[in-house]
Design a protein around this motif. Structure first.
Motif, PDB file in Angstrom:
ATOM      1  N   ASN A  27     -54.688   2.338 -12.311  1.00  0.00           N
ATOM      2  CA  ASN A  27     -56.050   2.731 -11.947  1.00  0.00           C
ATOM      3  C   ASN A  27     -56.101   4.054 -11.182  1.00  0.00           C
ATOM      4  OD1 ASN A  27     -58.780   2.186 -12.294  1.00  0.00           O
ATOM      5  ND2 ASN A  27     -58.982   1.419 -10.221  1.00  0.00           N
ATOM      6  N   GLY A  28     -55.114   4.906 -11.432  1.00  0.00           N
ATOM      7  CA  GLY A  28     -55.068   6.225 -10.817  1.00  0.00           C
ATOM      8  C   GLY A  28     -54.851   7.277 -11.883  1.00  0.00           C
ATOM      9  N   VAL A  29     -54.503   8.468 -11.439  1.00  0.00           N
ATOM     10  CA  VAL A  29     -54.301   9.595 -12.342  1.00  0.00           C
ATOM     11  C   VAL A  29     -53.071  10.367 -11.879  1.00  0.00           C
ATOM     12  CG1 VAL A  29     -55.316  11.719 -13.270  1.00  0.00           C
ATOM     13  CG2 VAL A  29     -56.794   9.784 -12.734  1.00  0.00           C
ATOM     14  N   LEU A  30     -52.218  10.716 -12.826  1.00  0.00           N
ATOM     15  CA  LEU A  30     -51.070  11.570 -12.548  1.00  0.00           C
ATOM     16  C   LEU A  30     -51.453  12.995 -12.922  1.00  0.00           C
ATOM     17  CD1 LEU A  30     -48.024  11.864 -11.833  1.00  0.00           C
ATOM     18  CD2 LEU A  30     -47.564  11.507 -14.263  1.00  0.00           C
ATOM     19  N   SER A  31     -51.373  13.894 -11.970  1.00  0.00           N
ATOM     20  CA  SER A  31     -51.677  15.311 -12.202  1.00  0.00           C
ATOM     21  C   SER A  31     -50.363  16.071 -12.257  1.00  0.00           C
ATOM     22  CB  SER A  31     -52.563  15.832 -11.070  1.00  0.00           C
ATOM     23  OG  SER A  31     -52.837  17.198 -11.248  1.00  0.00           O
ATOM     24  N   LYS A  32     -50.171  16.847 -13.318  1.00  0.00           N
ATOM     25  CA  LYS A  32     -48.928  17.608 -13.491  1.00  0.00           C
ATOM     26  C   LYS A  32     -49.236  19.008 -13.994  1.00  0.00           C
ATOM     27  CE  LYS A  32     -45.122  16.016 -14.875  1.00  0.00           C
ATOM     28  NZ  LYS A  32     -43.990  15.513 -15.629  1.00  0.00           N
ATOM     29  N   ASP A  33     -48.299  19.894 -13.738  1.00  0.00           N
ATOM     30  CA  ASP A  33     -48.363  21.252 -14.270  1.00  0.00           C
ATOM     31  C   ASP A  33     -47.157  21.438 -15.175  1.00  0.00           C
ATOM     32  OD1 ASP A  33     -47.468  24.241 -14.099  1.00  0.00           O
ATOM     33  OD2 ASP A  33     -49.590  24.220 -13.604  1.00  0.00           O
ATOM     34  N   PRO A  38     -52.098  22.732 -16.936  1.00  0.00           N
ATOM     35  CA  PRO A  38     -52.417  21.579 -16.092  1.00  0.00           C
ATOM     36  C   PRO A  38     -52.858  20.367 -16.910  1.00  0.00           C
ATOM     37  CG  PRO A  38     -54.252  23.092 -16.111  1.00  0.00           C
ATOM     38  CD  PRO A  38     -53.167  23.720 -16.956  1.00  0.00           C
ATOM     39  N   ILE A  39     -52.277  19.202 -16.600  1.00  0.00           N
ATOM     40  CA  ILE A  39     -52.647  17.985 -17.322  1.00  0.00           C
ATOM     41  C   ILE A  39     -52.957  16.858 -16.355  1.00  0.00           C
ATOM     42  CG2 ILE A  39     -51.250  18.584 -19.333  1.00  0.00           C
ATOM     43  CD1 ILE A  39     -49.308  16.315 -18.369  1.00  0.00           C
ATOM     44  N   LEU A  40     -53.712  15.901 -16.851  1.00  0.00           N
ATOM     45  CA  LEU A  40     -53.973  14.639 -16.177  1.00  0.00           C
ATOM     46  C   LEU A  40     -53.533  13.536 -17.128  1.00  0.00           C
ATOM     47  CD1 LEU A  40     -57.622  15.279 -14.932  1.00  0.00           C
ATOM     48  CD2 LEU A  40     -55.520  15.416 -13.567  1.00  0.00           C
ATOM     49  N   VAL A  41     -52.794  12.564 -16.602  1.00  0.00           N
ATOM     50  CA  VAL A  41     -52.360  11.427 -17.417  1.00  0.00           C
ATOM     51  C   VAL A  41     -52.794  10.157 -16.702  1.00  0.00           C
ATOM     52  CG1 VAL A  41     -50.438  10.332 -18.620  1.00  0.00           C
ATOM     53  CG2 VAL A  41     -50.328  12.778 -18.124  1.00  0.00           C
ATOM     54  N   LEU A  42     -53.397   9.230 -17.442  1.00  0.00           N
ATOM     55  CA  LEU A  42     -53.875   7.986 -16.880  1.00  0.00           C
ATOM     56  C   LEU A  42     -53.672   6.873 -17.888  1.00  0.00           C
ATOM     57  CD1 LEU A  42     -57.639   7.776 -17.442  1.00  0.00           C
ATOM     58  CD2 LEU A  42     -56.551  10.003 -17.546  1.00  0.00           C
ATOM     59  N   LEU A  43     -53.820   5.653 -17.433  1.00  0.00           N
ATOM     60  CA  LEU A  43     -53.744   4.494 -18.318  1.00  0.00           C
ATOM     61  C   LEU A  43     -55.135   3.952 -18.565  1.00  0.00           C
ATOM     62  CD1 LEU A  43     -50.697   2.629 -16.754  1.00  0.00           C
ATOM     63  CD2 LEU A  43     -50.730   3.998 -18.853  1.00  0.00           C
ATOM     64  N   ALA A  54     -59.024  20.488 -16.710  1.00  0.00           N
ATOM     65  CA  ALA A  54     -60.010  21.564 -16.618  1.00  0.00           C
ATOM     66  C   ALA A  54     -61.383  20.982 -16.912  1.00  0.00           C
ATOM     67  CB  ALA A  54     -59.686  22.678 -17.608  1.00  0.00           C
ATOM     68  N   CYS A  55     -62.229  20.951 -15.903  1.00  0.00           N
ATOM     69  CA  CYS A  55     -63.589  20.467 -16.094  1.00  0.00           C
ATOM     70  C   CYS A  55     -64.322  21.456 -17.004  1.00  0.00           C
ATOM     71  CB  CYS A  55     -64.297  20.361 -14.741  1.00  0.00           C
ATOM     72  SG  CYS A  55     -65.986  19.741 -14.871  1.00  0.00           S
ATOM     73  N   PRO A  56     -64.901  20.990 -18.100  1.00  0.00           N
ATOM     74  CA  PRO A  56     -65.571  21.914 -19.023  1.00  0.00           C
ATOM     75  C   PRO A  56     -66.807  22.580 -18.443  1.00  0.00           C
ATOM     76  CG  PRO A  56     -65.879  19.642 -19.717  1.00  0.00           C
ATOM     77  CD  PRO A  56     -64.930  19.611 -18.568  1.00  0.00           C
ATOM     78  N   HIS A  57     -67.268  22.118 -17.304  1.00  0.00           N
ATOM     79  CA  HIS A  57     -68.427  22.725 -16.654  1.00  0.00           C
ATOM     80  C   HIS A  57     -68.099  24.143 -16.179  1.00  0.00           C
ATOM     81  CE1 HIS A  57     -70.684  23.229 -12.695  1.00  0.00           C
ATOM     82  NE2 HIS A  57     -71.578  23.451 -13.617  1.00  0.00           N
ATOM     83  N   GLN A  58     -66.974  24.311 -15.468  1.00  0.00           N
ATOM     84  CA  GLN A  58     -66.572  25.646 -15.008  1.00  0.00           C
ATOM     85  C   GLN A  58     -65.073  25.885 -15.140  1.00  0.00           C
ATOM     86  OE1 GLN A  58     -68.129  26.291 -11.027  1.00  0.00           O
ATOM     87  NE2 GLN A  58     -70.024  27.068 -11.897  1.00  0.00           N
ATOM     88  N   PHE A  59     -64.377  25.000 -15.833  1.00  0.00           N
ATOM     89  CA  PHE A  59     -62.937  25.097 -16.087  1.00  0.00           C
ATOM     90  C   PHE A  59     -62.101  25.138 -14.811  1.00  0.00           C
ATOM     91  CE2 PHE A  59     -64.946  26.430 -20.005  1.00  0.00           C
ATOM     92  CZ  PHE A  59     -64.335  25.551 -20.874  1.00  0.00           C
ATOM     93  N   LEU A  60     -62.591  24.462 -13.777  1.00  0.00           N
ATOM     94  CA  LEU A  60     -61.814  24.263 -12.558  1.00  0.00           C
ATOM     95  C   LEU A  60     -61.036  22.955 -12.707  1.00  0.00           C
ATOM     96  CD1 LEU A  60     -64.586  25.088  -9.942  1.00  0.00           C
ATOM     97  CD2 LEU A  60     -62.660  26.543 -10.589  1.00  0.00           C
ATOM     98  N   PRO A  61     -59.880  22.824 -12.050  1.00  0.00           N
ATOM     99  CA  PRO A  61     -59.153  21.554 -12.101  1.00  0.00           C
ATOM    100  C   PRO A  61     -59.998  20.419 -11.517  1.00  0.00           C
ATOM    101  CG  PRO A  61     -57.788  23.290 -11.149  1.00  0.00           C
ATOM    102  CD  PRO A  61     -59.174  23.843 -11.268  1.00  0.00           C
ATOM    103  N   LYS A  68     -58.632  11.903  -5.732  1.00  0.00           N
ATOM    104  CA  LYS A  68     -59.273  10.633  -6.069  1.00  0.00           C
ATOM    105  C   LYS A  68     -60.225  10.871  -7.238  1.00  0.00           C
ATOM    106  CE  LYS A  68     -58.674   8.791  -1.521  1.00  0.00           C
ATOM    107  NZ  LYS A  68     -59.217   8.149  -0.361  1.00  0.00           N
ATOM    108  N   LEU A  69     -59.674  10.766  -8.433  1.00  0.00           N
ATOM    109  CA  LEU A  69     -60.430  11.122  -9.632  1.00  0.00           C
ATOM    110  C   LEU A  69     -60.947   9.924 -10.416  1.00  0.00           C
ATOM    111  CD1 LEU A  69     -58.145  13.956 -11.051  1.00  0.00           C
ATOM    112  CD2 LEU A  69     -60.079  14.148  -9.490  1.00  0.00           C
ATOM    113  N   ARG A  70     -60.446   8.751 -10.132  1.00  0.00           N
ATOM    114  CA  ARG A  70     -60.800   7.571 -10.915  1.00  0.00           C
ATOM    115  C   ARG A  70     -61.887   6.777 -10.209  1.00  0.00           C
ATOM    116  NH1 ARG A  70     -56.886   5.166 -14.785  1.00  0.00           N
ATOM    117  NH2 ARG A  70     -58.282   4.135 -16.224  1.00  0.00           N
ATOM    118  N   SER A  71     -62.871   6.320 -10.952  1.00  0.00           N
ATOM    119  CA  SER A  71     -63.912   5.465 -10.376  1.00  0.00           C
ATOM    120  C   SER A  71     -63.292   4.132  -9.973  1.00  0.00           C
ATOM    121  CB  SER A  71     -65.047   5.254 -11.381  1.00  0.00           C
ATOM    122  OG  SER A  71     -64.569   4.580 -12.542  1.00  0.00           O
TER     123      SER A  71
END
Length: 119
Positions: A27-33, A38-43, A54-61, A68-71
């Protein structure tokens, strides 16, 4: 606008190693470079999903301001910059600045407990 994962600079080759399955937090996210990529990996339902971080809104990480990225229910990813919300299973934006956008999914394959980009 939606970009394919291969449209980003420094995109790794198909078959590249992303992480060990055991390294992805429940229930978390692995952030790697990966060499500037930059990637995010989750289950999701026990299977790995990977996205370009990269958030498609402004391409910021997504994790620029918080890791804390997971609801709480695990169904969504939350951008820490502008509260964009994306479904964890397919990256589709559902609320905030993410509505109508989509995270760039990286196709994955598990080989002997290791997560790789699909070939």
């Amino acid at each position: 606008m939606h970009l394919d994962w291969t449209d980003f600079p420094d995109a790794p080759e198909r078959g590249a190693f992303l992480c060990d399955l055991a390294d992805i937090p429940d229930n978390g996210v692995l952030s790697k470079d990966l060499g500037g990529y930059p990637i995010l990996v989750l289950l999701v339902d026990g299977a790995p999903r990977a996205y370009v971080n990269a958030c498609p809104h402004q391409f910021l990480p997504l994790d620029q301001r918080s890791n804390k990225l997971r609801s709480a229910d695990g169904l969504h990813l939350l951008c820490s910059n502008h509260t964009a919300i994306f479904r964890a299973d397919d990256g589709m934006g559902t609320a905030g600045e993410g509505e109508g956008c989509q995270l760039s999914l990286i196709p994955t394959t598990v080989i002997d407990g290791a997560v790789h980009i699909s070939t």
